[in-house]
Design a protein around this motif. Structure first.
Motif, short mmCIF file in Angstrom:
data_model
loop_
_atom_site.label_atom_id
_atom_site.label_comp_id
_atom_site.label_asym_id
_atom_site.label_seq_id
_atom_site.Cartn_x
_atom_site.Cartn_y
_atom_site.Cartn_z
N PHE A 23 0.84 -1.27 0.08
CA PHE A 23 0.06 0.00 0.09
C PHE A 23 0.87 1.20 0.02
O PHE A 23 1.85 1.14 0.51
CB PHE A 23 -0.92 -0.18 1.29
CG PHE A 23 -1.83 -1.16 1.48
CD1 PHE A 23 -2.92 -1.15 0.60
CD2 PHE A 23 -1.50 -1.96 2.57
CE1 PHE A 23 -3.66 -2.40 0.87
CE2 PHE A 23 -2.57 -3.09 2.43
CZ PHE A 23 -3.41 -3.32 1.70
N LYS A 24 0.17 2.38 -0.59
CA LYS A 24 0.98 3.46 -0.41
C LYS A 24 1.07 4.09 1.04
O LYS A 24 -0.14 3.96 1.46
CB LYS A 24 0.30 4.68 -1.36
CG LYS A 24 1.03 6.07 -1.22
CD LYS A 24 0.33 6.93 -2.42
CE LYS A 24 1.00 8.22 -2.23
NZ LYS A 24 0.40 9.01 -3.15
N SER A 25 1.94 4.62 1.61
CA SER A 25 2.03 5.09 2.98
C SER A 25 1.57 6.26 3.16
O SER A 25 1.95 6.95 2.38
CB SER A 25 3.39 4.53 3.65
OG SER A 25 3.13 5.22 4.94
N VAL A 26 0.86 6.34 4.15
CA VAL A 26 0.41 8.13 4.28
C VAL A 26 1.08 8.57 5.65
O VAL A 26 0.60 9.46 6.49
CB VAL A 26 -1.11 8.14 4.52
CG1 VAL A 26 -1.74 7.87 3.07
CG2 VAL A 26 -1.69 7.29 5.52
N PRO A 32 -0.34 11.00 10.53
CA PRO A 32 -0.53 10.86 9.11
C PRO A 32 -0.24 12.21 8.27
O PRO A 32 -0.42 13.18 8.82
CB PRO A 32 -1.97 10.27 8.81
CG PRO A 32 -2.66 10.95 10.17
CD PRO A 32 -1.70 10.86 11.16
N SER A 33 0.04 12.08 7.05
CA SER A 33 0.37 13.25 6.21
C SER A 33 -1.01 13.69 5.46
O SER A 33 -1.58 12.89 4.57
CB SER A 33 1.38 12.98 5.36
OG SER A 33 1.42 14.01 3.98
N VAL A 34 -1.65 14.78 5.89
CA VAL A 34 -2.81 15.32 5.03
C VAL A 34 -2.53 15.09 3.52
O VAL A 34 -3.34 14.82 2.59
CB VAL A 34 -3.14 16.56 5.31
CG1 VAL A 34 -4.47 17.10 4.69
CG2 VAL A 34 -3.84 16.76 6.78
N GLU A 35 -1.17 15.53 3.21
CA GLU A 35 -1.26 15.63 1.56
C GLU A 35 -0.96 14.24 0.90
O GLU A 35 -1.53 14.22 -0.05
CB GLU A 35 0.28 16.50 1.39
CG GLU A 35 0.10 17.90 1.68
CD GLU A 35 0.32 18.19 3.21
OE1 GLU A 35 0.56 17.36 4.03
OE2 GLU A 35 -0.16 19.35 3.40
N LEU A 36 -0.47 13.32 1.86
CA LEU A 36 -0.38 11.91 1.08
C LEU A 36 -1.82 11.33 1.21
O LEU A 36 -2.09 10.55 0.14
CB LEU A 36 0.62 10.89 2.16
CG LEU A 36 2.01 11.49 2.00
CD1 LEU A 36 3.03 10.45 2.80
CD2 LEU A 36 2.54 11.13 0.45
N ILE A 37 -2.60 11.45 2.31
CA ILE A 37 -3.87 10.91 2.11
C ILE A 37 -4.68 11.58 0.83
O ILE A 37 -5.29 10.77 0.16
CB ILE A 37 -4.79 11.35 3.58
CG1 ILE A 37 -3.98 10.70 4.66
CG2 ILE A 37 -6.05 10.98 3.56
CD1 ILE A 37 -4.51 11.06 5.98
N ASN A 41 -6.59 10.18 -2.95
CA ASN A 41 -7.77 10.39 -3.74
C ASN A 41 -9.00 9.19 -3.04
O ASN A 41 -9.71 8.70 -3.78
CB ASN A 41 -7.79 10.25 -5.29
CG ASN A 41 -9.21 10.94 -5.60
OD1 ASN A 41 -9.99 11.83 -5.12
ND2 ASN A 41 -9.72 10.31 -7.16
N PRO A 42 -9.00 9.31 -1.72
CA PRO A 42 -9.88 8.26 -1.13
C PRO A 42 -11.48 8.54 -1.22
O PRO A 42 -11.84 9.71 -1.19
CB PRO A 42 -9.47 8.35 0.34
CG PRO A 42 -9.03 9.67 0.43
CD PRO A 42 -8.16 10.10 -0.76
N ASP A 43 -12.18 7.63 -1.48
CA ASP A 43 -13.70 7.97 -1.24
C ASP A 43 -14.13 7.85 0.06
O ASP A 43 -15.18 8.36 0.49
CB ASP A 43 -14.53 6.62 -1.99
CG ASP A 43 -14.58 6.59 -3.46
OD1 ASP A 43 -14.38 7.89 -4.01
OD2 ASP A 43 -14.04 5.29 -4.20
#
Length: 90
Positions: A23-26, A32-37, A41-43
């Motif tokens: 998985f891509k790590s956030v 957690p990184s807001v930018e990485l989250i 592009n999560p639903d």
């Protein structure tokens, strides 16, 4: 709801040996990184109050993301959260 489940990113630590998927790590669950989250592009974002700093939650929520958040206090509340997830992803 009936969502098609596709996990695109996760907070560390996550066990790639059990999932056999990368998985891509956030970042780490407690920071957690807001930018990485956002880059994922999560639903739907699933988290707990203990795992997400208030400023991260506020920024994601104000950006319009659908966030399922829980504050489990005991085993019964954990069970109820799992049931809630089950209902969503049915």
């Amino acid at each position: 709801m009936g969502w098609k489940i596709k996990i695109v990113c996760a907070a560390k630590p996550f066990d790639t040996l059990k999932t056999k998927k990368k998985f891509k790590s956030v970042g780490f669950y407690h920071k957690p990184s807001v930018e990485l989250i956002i880059s994922c592009n999560p639903d739907l974002i699933v988290t707990t109050y203990a795992g997400t700093p208030p400023e991260v939650y506020d920024k994601l929520k104000s950006s319009g993301y659908n966030i399922l958040v829980d504050r489990p206090k005991d085993l019964n509340s954990i069970k109820n959260f799992i049931i809630k997830l089950s209902d969503i992803f049915r």
